[in-house]
Design an enzyme around this catalytic site. Sequence first.
Site, PDB file in Angstrom:
ATOM      1  N   GLU A 170      70.475  -4.123  11.949  1.00 69.21           N
ATOM      2  CA  GLU A 170      69.990  -5.447  12.582  1.00 69.21           C
ATOM      3  C   GLU A 170      71.282  -6.139  12.989  1.00 69.21           C
ATOM      4  O   GLU A 170      71.562  -7.292  12.422  1.00 69.21           O
ATOM      5  CB  GLU A 170      69.287  -6.099  11.415  1.00 69.21           C
ATOM      6  CG  GLU A 170      68.182  -5.221  10.926  1.00 69.21           C
ATOM      7  CD  GLU A 170      67.228  -6.296   9.714  1.00 69.21           C
ATOM      8  OE1 GLU A 170      67.218  -7.276   9.742  1.00 69.21           O
ATOM      9  OE2 GLU A 170      66.396  -5.693   9.027  1.00 69.21           O
ATOM     10  N   GLU A 204      65.476  -4.945   1.734  1.00 68.50           N
ATOM     11  CA  GLU A 204      66.417  -5.895   0.945  1.00 68.50           C
ATOM     12  C   GLU A 204      66.289  -5.580  -0.517  1.00 68.50           C
ATOM     13  O   GLU A 204      65.858  -6.675  -1.428  1.00 68.50           O
ATOM     14  CB  GLU A 204      66.152  -7.059   1.334  1.00 68.50           C
ATOM     15  CG  GLU A 204      66.819  -7.206   2.753  1.00 68.50           C
ATOM     16  CD  GLU A 204      66.395  -8.550   3.343  1.00 68.50           C
ATOM     17  OE1 GLU A 204      65.522  -9.605   2.821  1.00 68.50           O
ATOM     18  OE2 GLU A 204      66.809  -8.758   4.586  1.00 68.50           O
TER      19      GLU A 204
END
Length: 587
Positions: free
Chosen positions: A456, A344
């Site tokens: 994900e 991230e």
Amino acid sequence: MKISSYLWHAFILLYLGNTLHALTYDYSATTECLEEAWKIPYGGGIIQNPEFEHGSEGWTVFGHGNIEERTTKSGNRFITIVNRTQPYDSLAQRVQLQKGKLYAFSAWIQISEGSEVISVIFRSPSGEYLHGGTVIAEQGCWSMLKGGIVATFSGPVDLTFETKNTNSEIWVDNVSLQPFTKKQWRSHQENTISKVRKHKVKFQVTNQENTSISGSKIILKQIKPGFPVGCEINLNILNNTKYQNWFTSRFSVAAFGNEMKWYFNEQTQGHEDYTIPDAMLKFCEQNNIDVRGHNIVWDNPIYQPTWINREISPRDLNETAKKRTESIVLRYKGRLIHWDVVNENLHFSFYEDKLGANASAEFYARTYKLDQTPILFLNEYNTIEYSKDEMSIPAKYARKLKNIVAYYRNRSGSNTSLPMGIGLQSRFGPGQPNFAYMRAGMDYLASMGFPLWLTEVFVDKGDNQEDYLEDVLREGYGHPAVKGIVIWPTSPFSSDCKMCLTDQNFSNTPNGDVIDKIIKEVWAPKTQEIMADGQGIFDVHLPHGDYEVHVMHFATNSYTKLKFKVDENSTNFVHVQINTLAPYDCM
């Protein structure tokens, strides 16, 4: 005779109703800023005067400002909005939306100075609006804004552009808005799957003298799917046979939910414990499951080990992070297919804030030096899920990826490129995903040439959750650039089951039934029985994967078998020679 705007749109809609079924989706895109815009797709779709060959006809001012008609050095016409006072001041065109349709959008954008984020907005007269995508526009070259919307209502909207810098002129060229029905959208997926995920193979069966044999029976068995599909697992799998059986019977890739993260491996500074991830990796290897390394470090400050505080000195953080990288990368060297190196990295900047702008690029360079086996991923959320999240738009993702690659080349002094991967988490909130935006974002990033994975996949709890989960998986599998998918369910042992695939007894939930349905349809190994023709020849269109073929010839009581692989690089011809010394009943 000049056609009014209303009649023009009526004509366009009538024309599209008769011809749209023949249109294919245009996957082309670029992250480069170009001297000239590309040719317009779909002839502009429902946009009137999309290439501005008729000046500003069909276009108006939204808010305040003035429209000016201009021409590039090569004679290409475009229009610009000047004298802006508000971010939403823009040129505009009114178009009609039909609820439920998907609209593929593209335009070429330039600004008069600097570099600015430009968005396309669809605004209804009643105040409703849809956000269609964003790009970073530059001065002196054209950037492609590729996006899209799913119409949540029917009626007129004003297609507009928006940027925060009111001093910048917005230059626009080659605007296209193409509607597709859900059926047409699905047909694009199916066509892509047929072209990209399958391969036509011709077999010829001969005897040892290379003479064709007629009447052969062939059994084709896929022993491993060519498209990797995986799932997140956790430490409970080590001591739960039902969990193990459920997982290994479905998936070929694993990612560990927490067990490879720094805060899990080193809960007390200087005391590393890899006992659990070691056991999980061993379990995966024993069951031929590939593992994605998730992750080396996480840029979110709240997910650092508890003993790392925000007041840590840059020197201490650098040494500590370097030790962490060396520890985990060398421990699992050669055993992982991927590493999420800095997790991230667009939404957060813990390491950049402490160590400088090149901190994340240094992590990638260091990881590659330690282990050249895994693909190194930039793993991020909301890049294709949510167009309003400006932190992780495809253009910023691409810019970050380019910076990491450029840093390594400059640092190493060679033309060698890092083996980068594009990791799109695909974590969707409740409600219908914007599949037009999702596909456009994948198109845009795919043009960089790196492997793209949905890492994900998650759809939050809400109405039609199971349908949306299935649609997300189909959209990913149906995109030519996607090389694999990993599903990220809520653990059945969690107290808040937002997307559980099973209950705690590992019986399927409705979401689990969706996964099994998709696996059976497109990923599960299949067996086919075929009879060769009089020349010993048969053709078959096979999904990519590893195969075992058994050939029997009853007249001569002979049999042979072989293994082969089908992928995009496979030959179109396989020669099978019957071994007359081996009777078929030895199978």
